[in-house]
Design a protein around this motif. Structure first.
Motif, mmCIF file in Angstrom:
data_model
loop_
_atom_site.group_PDB
_atom_site.id
_atom_site.type_symbol
_atom_site.label_atom_id
_atom_site.label_comp_id
_atom_site.label_asym_id
_atom_site.label_seq_id
_atom_site.Cartn_x
_atom_site.Cartn_y
_atom_site.Cartn_z
ATOM 1 N N THR A 5 43.225 29.878 39.109
ATOM 2 C CA THR A 5 43.025 30.553 37.832
ATOM 3 C C THR A 5 41.592 31.053 37.721
ATOM 4 N N PHE A 6 40.633 30.237 38.151
ATOM 5 C CA PHE A 6 39.230 30.645 38.122
ATOM 6 C C PHE A 6 38.992 31.834 39.043
ATOM 7 N N VAL A 7 39.572 31.785 40.241
ATOM 8 C CA VAL A 7 39.396 32.885 41.198
ATOM 9 C C VAL A 7 39.994 34.163 40.631
ATOM 10 N N PHE A 8 41.180 34.064 40.007
ATOM 11 C CA PHE A 8 41.784 35.259 39.414
ATOM 12 C C PHE A 8 40.926 35.790 38.269
ATOM 13 N N ALA A 9 40.402 34.906 37.437
ATOM 14 C CA ALA A 9 39.564 35.351 36.318
ATOM 15 C C ALA A 9 38.318 36.074 36.831
ATOM 16 N N ALA A 10 37.697 35.533 37.861
ATOM 17 C CA ALA A 10 36.523 36.182 38.452
ATOM 18 C C ALA A 10 36.912 37.533 39.041
ATOM 19 N N TYR A 11 38.017 37.581 39.761
ATOM 20 C CA TYR A 11 38.517 38.830 40.351
ATOM 21 C C TYR A 11 38.771 39.870 39.262
ATOM 22 N N LEU A 12 39.413 39.454 38.183
ATOM 23 C CA LEU A 12 39.730 40.362 37.079
ATOM 24 C C LEU A 12 38.457 40.928 36.443
ATOM 25 N N ILE A 14 35.250 40.964 37.542
ATOM 26 C CA ILE A 14 34.413 41.742 38.465
ATOM 27 C C ILE A 14 35.043 43.100 38.743
ATOM 28 N N THR A 15 36.343 43.112 38.962
ATOM 29 C CA THR A 15 37.031 44.372 39.263
ATOM 30 C C THR A 15 36.936 45.345 38.090
ATOM 31 N N LEU A 16 37.190 44.868 36.895
ATOM 32 C CA LEU A 16 37.142 45.756 35.721
ATOM 33 C C LEU A 16 35.720 46.226 35.434
ATOM 34 N N LEU A 17 34.740 45.340 35.589
ATOM 35 C CA LEU A 17 33.343 45.727 35.367
ATOM 36 C C LEU A 17 32.900 46.760 36.394
ATOM 37 N N ALA A 18 33.181 46.507 37.658
ATOM 38 C CA ALA A 18 32.802 47.453 38.710
ATOM 39 C C ALA A 18 33.498 48.786 38.502
ATOM 40 N N ALA A 110 29.944 46.942 43.988
ATOM 41 C CA ALA A 110 30.940 47.247 45.021
ATOM 42 C C ALA A 110 31.145 46.046 45.947
ATOM 43 N N VAL A 111 30.060 45.413 46.369
ATOM 44 C CA VAL A 111 30.163 44.244 47.247
ATOM 45 C C VAL A 111 30.860 43.097 46.515
ATOM 46 N N ALA A 112 30.520 42.889 45.250
ATOM 47 C CA ALA A 112 31.160 41.822 44.470
ATOM 48 C C ALA A 112 32.655 42.094 44.308
ATOM 49 N N ALA A 113 33.021 43.360 44.080
ATOM 50 C CA ALA A 113 34.442 43.703 43.941
ATOM 51 C C ALA A 113 35.188 43.430 45.243
ATOM 52 N N LEU A 114 34.576 43.774 46.363
ATOM 53 C CA LEU A 114 35.219 43.508 47.651
ATOM 54 C C LEU A 114 35.340 41.998 47.888
ATOM 55 N N ALA A 115 34.275 41.267 47.608
ATOM 56 C CA ALA A 115 34.302 39.812 47.811
ATOM 57 C C ALA A 115 35.337 39.142 46.907
ATOM 58 N N ALA A 116 35.399 39.551 45.658
ATOM 59 C CA ALA A 116 36.378 38.962 44.729
ATOM 60 C C ALA A 116 37.800 39.302 45.157
#
Length: 124
Positions: A5-12, A14-18, A110-116
């Motif tokens: 759940t934490f990983v998905f929240a971070a992915y969500l 970071i992706t939306l912000l980027a 961009a790097v954070a979006a790829l990593a997430a």
């Protein structure tokens, strides 16, 4: 909170912000705002490139959230944006322009979006 759940929240987030911030840069290029034109002049890049570069940024910005439905598309969009900003870094160096503040923000997103994306969907 469960790890997934934490990983998905971070992915969500970071992706939306980027996507939002890179999307704003794309719009600035596409509408012919003065900032991208000045940057093109500083980087010694033809101003006619601002439209195609804006389209690349826009494709990446739209591809990131599309990855929620098609994971491979999000991964490819994030990787493409990382490559785009590596090219921008090379353009800065070629022009001997060492003002990396805006570049650092965009490339970090961009790097954070790829990593997430890779953390959530896995490496393979």
């Amino acid at each position: 909170m469960e790890k997934e759940t934490f990983v998905f929240a971070a992915y969500l987030v970071i992706t939306l912000l980027a996507s939002a911030i890179i999307g704003l840069a794309a719009v600035a290029n596409l509408i012919g705002h003065d900032y991208p034109k000045r940057q093109a002049d500083i980087m010694r890049v033809p101003r006619s490139w601002t439209l195609p570069l804006g389209l690349l940024l826009g494709a990446g910005a739209l591809g990131l959230p599309a990855g929620f439905a098609v994971p491979a598309l999000g991964t490819l969009a994030a990787a493409g944006l990382v490559l785009y900003f590596l090219g921008a870094f090379a353009a800065h160096l070629r022009a001997r322009d060492y003002h990396f503040g805006p570049w650092a923000v965009f490339s970090s997103l961009a790097v954070a979006a790829l990593a997430a994306n890779l953390a959530y969907h896995g490496l393979g």
